[in-house]
Each structure stands twice: as C-alpha cells, then as structure tokens.
Design a protein around this motif. Structure first.
Motif, PDB file in Angstrom:
ATOM      1  N   SER A 144     -39.935 -45.089 -97.918  1.00  0.00           N
ATOM      2  CA  SER A 144     -40.025 -45.638 -99.260  1.00  0.00           C
ATOM      3  C   SER A 144     -41.489 -45.576 -99.678  1.00  0.00           C
ATOM      4  O   SER A 144     -41.917 -44.609-100.280  1.00  0.00           O
ATOM      5  CB  SER A 144     -39.474 -47.061 -99.295  1.00  0.00           C
ATOM      6  OG  SER A 144     -39.546 -47.583-100.603  1.00  0.00           O
TER       7      SER A 144
ATOM      8  N   ARG B 116     -48.737 -45.342-102.186  1.00  0.00           N
ATOM      9  CA  ARG B 116     -47.774 -44.879-103.182  1.00  0.00           C
ATOM     10  C   ARG B 116     -46.424 -45.526-102.880  1.00  0.00           C
ATOM     11  O   ARG B 116     -45.985 -45.519-101.732  1.00  0.00           O
ATOM     12  CB  ARG B 116     -47.643 -43.352-103.109  1.00  0.00           C
ATOM     13  CG  ARG B 116     -46.709 -42.737-104.145  1.00  0.00           C
ATOM     14  CD  ARG B 116     -46.533 -41.255-103.876  1.00  0.00           C
ATOM     15  NE  ARG B 116     -45.706 -41.011-102.694  1.00  0.00           N
ATOM     16  CZ  ARG B 116     -45.663 -39.846-102.059  1.00  0.00           C
ATOM     17  NH1 ARG B 116     -46.401 -38.836-102.464  1.00  0.00           N
ATOM     18  NH2 ARG B 116     -44.884 -39.703-101.008  1.00  0.00           N
TER      19      ARG B 116
ATOM     20  N   SER C 193     -42.129 -46.034-103.892  1.00  0.00           N
ATOM     21  CA  SER C 193     -41.015 -45.090-103.963  1.00  0.00           C
ATOM     22  C   SER C 193     -40.857 -44.464-105.343  1.00  0.00           C
ATOM     23  O   SER C 193     -40.205 -43.426-105.468  1.00  0.00           O
ATOM     24  CB  SER C 193     -39.708 -45.777-103.547  1.00  0.00           C
ATOM     25  OG  SER C 193     -39.449 -46.879-104.402  1.00  0.00           O
TER      26      SER C 193
ATOM     27  N   ARG D  74     -43.474 -43.542-107.005  1.00  0.00           N
ATOM     28  CA  ARG D  74     -44.701 -42.737-107.102  1.00  0.00           C
ATOM     29  C   ARG D  74     -45.828 -43.400-107.877  1.00  0.00           C
ATOM     30  O   ARG D  74     -46.739 -42.705-108.351  1.00  0.00           O
ATOM     31  CB  ARG D  74     -44.413 -41.339-107.642  1.00  0.00           C
ATOM     32  CG  ARG D  74     -43.557 -40.516-106.682  1.00  0.00           C
ATOM     33  CD  ARG D  74     -43.380 -39.092-107.167  1.00  0.00           C
ATOM     34  NE  ARG D  74     -42.606 -38.278-106.232  1.00  0.00           N
ATOM     35  CZ  ARG D  74     -43.130 -37.461-105.340  1.00  0.00           C
ATOM     36  NH1 ARG D  74     -44.448 -37.342-105.254  1.00  0.00           N
ATOM     37  NH2 ARG D  74     -42.364 -36.764-104.533  1.00  0.00           N
TER      38      ARG D  74
ATOM     39  N   ASN E  32     -49.658 -36.384-106.146  1.00  0.00           N
ATOM     40  CA  ASN E  32     -48.272 -36.777-106.406  1.00  0.00           C
ATOM     41  C   ASN E  32     -47.330 -35.591-106.570  1.00  0.00           C
ATOM     42  O   ASN E  32     -46.151 -35.777-106.881  1.00  0.00           O
ATOM     43  CB  ASN E  32     -48.194 -37.675-107.635  1.00  0.00           C
ATOM     44  CG  ASN E  32     -47.782 -39.093-107.284  1.00  0.00           C
ATOM     45  OD1 ASN E  32     -47.541 -39.415-106.125  1.00  0.00           O
ATOM     46  ND2 ASN E  32     -47.686 -39.947-108.286  1.00  0.00           N
TER      47      ASN E  32
ATOM     48  N   LYS F  21     -41.448 -36.238-101.297  1.00  0.00           N
ATOM     49  CA  LYS F  21     -41.449 -37.686-101.142  1.00  0.00           C
ATOM     50  C   LYS F  21     -41.806 -38.122 -99.729  1.00  0.00           C
ATOM     51  O   LYS F  21     -42.332 -39.216 -99.522  1.00  0.00           O
ATOM     52  CB  LYS F  21     -40.079 -38.239-101.518  1.00  0.00           C
ATOM     53  CG  LYS F  21     -40.064 -39.715-101.790  1.00  0.00           C
ATOM     54  CD  LYS F  21     -38.746 -40.139-102.412  1.00  0.00           C
ATOM     55  CE  LYS F  21     -38.803 -41.618-102.778  1.00  0.00           C
ATOM     56  NZ  LYS F  21     -37.558 -42.075-103.410  1.00  0.00           N
ATOM     57  N   ASP F  22     -41.562 -37.258 -98.740  1.00  0.00           N
ATOM     58  CA  ASP F  22     -41.851 -37.625 -97.359  1.00  0.00           C
ATOM     59  C   ASP F  22     -43.229 -37.143 -96.905  1.00  0.00           C
ATOM     60  O   ASP F  22     -43.529 -37.123 -95.709  1.00  0.00           O
ATOM     61  CB  ASP F  22     -40.777 -37.082 -96.418  1.00  0.00           C
ATOM     62  CG  ASP F  22     -40.668 -35.569 -96.490  1.00  0.00           C
ATOM     63  OD1 ASP F  22     -39.826 -35.011 -95.768  1.00  0.00           O
ATOM     64  OD2 ASP F  22     -41.419 -34.944 -97.275  1.00  0.00           O
TER      65      ASP F  22
END
Length: 121
Positions: free
Chosen positions: A29, A48, A50, A52, A68, A72-73
């Motif tokens: 997350s 950051r 979840s 962003r 960014n 996500k991981d």
C-alpha cells in the motif's frame, strides 16, 4: 511476507545526484524511504501512499523527488543537489495498511529492506 530489494546507493560528491529504487514482492500500500546514521534515530525522507500522494521531510524538500511514473510496487527516489549531511544508510519500507495521507513515521511501516549506503563527500 513482502520482500524489498533496494538498489542505487553509492558515493557522490556534494552537488551530485543519485537515484534509489526499491521493488516490492507481494501486496503493498504505502512505500517510503528512511535513512539512518549511527547514533541517531531513523528519519523519514520521502513517502507515497496508495493513491500516490507524496510527502517529504523538510531536510530534503525541493531536492529529492519520488518518481510517480513507476509501477505501484516500485518506489524510485531521485536525489539531487546532494549534501554531506545526506550521508546515511537508506532503507525502503512498505506497509499493507491504508494511509489516508502519506506518512514518514517508522511505526506506520511493517516491512523493511536491508538498506543501501549513500555517501556524499
């Protein structure tokens, strides 16, 4: 459990740049970078959540930025205009928990990487 793999540390002269990257296996997350020097507490650098949103410590604001555009991981930290006081071991951290705002508190994170050394001379 989540495994974190860090890369990108090294040595650089003052005013130079480095890019740290952290990849997480498993669900994440929030993700963050912390740093620590011997004898001092671990300090939150950049985080950051979840959705962003990003937050930075006052000591690095305007010099460090989380990219960014990454998956996500993955958490990439671009460090510019480095100063000798940025010298530390940098740790990536992640949490399964949802944080409505990005956080720099170590207690909000559950998994930690091994750390990567950044030296600025």
């Amino acid at each position: 459990d989540v495994q974190l793999v860090e890369s990108g540390g090294g040595s650089v002269q003052a005013g130079g740049s480095l890019r740290l990257s952290c990849s997480a296996s498993g669900f994440t997350s929030s993700m963050a970078w912390f740093r620590q020097v011997p004898g001092k507490e671990r300090e939150g650098v950049a985080s950051r959540n979840s959705v962003r949103e990003r937050v930075y410590s006052d000591s690095v604001k305007g010099r460090f930025i989380i990219d960014n555009r990454t998956a996500k991981d993955t958490l990439a930290l671009q460090m510019n205009n480095l100063k000798p006081e940025d010298t530390a071991i940098y740790y990536c951290a992640t949490s399964h928990r949802f944080h409505s705002s990005p956080t720099l508190s170590p207690s909000d994170f559950d998994y930690w990487g091994q750390g990567t050394q950044v030296t600025v001379s």
